[in-house]
Design a protein around this motif. Structure first.
Motif: not given
Length: 294
Positions: A80-81, A83-85, A87-88, A198, A202
């Motif tokens: 999850l971290l 995937y978020f990184l 994207w962000a 992604r 991830a």
């Protein structure tokens, strides 16, 4: 050196090399496919180690789970971290030059270190290994070898085989290999390259974090532990060939043996032997041992 001492050093070399491979595999995938120089990759190894330290009492109290459950929860958090990184932050770096990528990812190192300091402090922490792996295997009348180190090697080998199967025998692996060779052509064939990036990122974060989690009981958990392994992992990627998982595997084992036996036979220059190895290989094959996508 007698046979059992040689055997112990060989097992240590294999274990160290396989652990390096887990961290370097994600690094070479991210660099080879996404074209991003990710200086923060070593921080994901550190995050995995701190997840093993921080999640263990939480998982034990809430779910009654032990070491394996903690690792599974840690893998979910790291995916999850990652995937978020992507994207962000990382999704904005693909069209930027390497200097901007270096500055951005170095800034993330500082952020991760500060967050770690705020959450858990700057002390060195230990992670208890599971009771069922706390014993040793008797090699002869005097020498033993820790069962947990064999467990690390076994888990790393299992994950390496799984990565090989995914990359060579699945549709996802085919898309990843195609994206590493020609991302424009891959996108023109209708493949969602953004989603592929992604997934790759991830996965790279999760693999590095997993390496940190399994290494935590034998190496302890301490500030800045990601920076040291990042440097040697870049050496693995350069020797093996950027974007090559096979190359990362071979290079990591080579470095494991050179570093381990160098400390035994040539302790005065053991710190530079790995870099001498890199120089020799690059003089022989400037692009590394294997091509991208192999």
């Amino acid at each position: 050196m007698d046979f059992f001492t040689f055997l112990i050093q060989t097992l240590n070399a294999v274990q160290y090399g396989l652990l390096l491979f887990l961290v370097a595999a994600g690094l070479t995938l991210i660099f080879g496919i996404m074209g991003v120089i990710n200086l923060a990759h070593g921080s994901f190894y550190m995050i995995g180690a701190y997840l093993a330290y921080g999640l263990s009492p939480i998982v034990a109290s809430m779910f009654g789970g032990g070491f394996i459950a903690t690792m599974l929860f840690g893998l979910v958090v790291s995916v999850l971290l990652g995937y978020f990184l992507e994207w962000a932050f990382y999704s904005y770096l693909y069209q930027r030059d390497h200097l901007q990528q270096v500055l951005m990812t170095y800034g993330l190192i500082l952020v991760f270190e500060e967050v770690r300091s705020i959450l858990v402090g700057d002390d060195v922490h230990g992670v208890a290994m599971p009771n069922w792996l706390s014993g040793s295997i008797q090699l002869n009348d005097v020498m033993t070898y820790p069962s947990y180190r064999l467990f690390i090697s076994g888990m790393c080998l299992l994950l390496a085989v799984g990565m090989y199967f995914v990359l060579t025998r699945t549709k996802l692996g085919m898309m990843i290999r195609a994206g590493s060779v020609n991302r424009e052509m891959t996108q023109s064939l209708g493949i969602n390259i953004q989603f592929l990036y992604r997934v790759v990122f991830a996965s790279g974060v999760a693999i590095a974090a997993f390496a940190g989690m399994v290494a935590a009981p034998v190496s302890s958990v301490y500030p800045g532990m990601g920076q040291g392994i990042l440097i040697i992992c870049f050496v693995v990627v350069v020797i093996g060939g950027i974007g090559s998982i096979k190359g990362a595997f071979v290079a990591a084992l080579l470095i494991g043996f050179v570093d381990t036996f160098g400390k035994v036979f040539l302790p005065q220059i053991a710190g530079v032997l790995v870099y001498i190895l890199m120089a020799v290989i690059l003089l022989w094959k400037p692009s590394g041992l294997f091509k991208a996508g192999s």
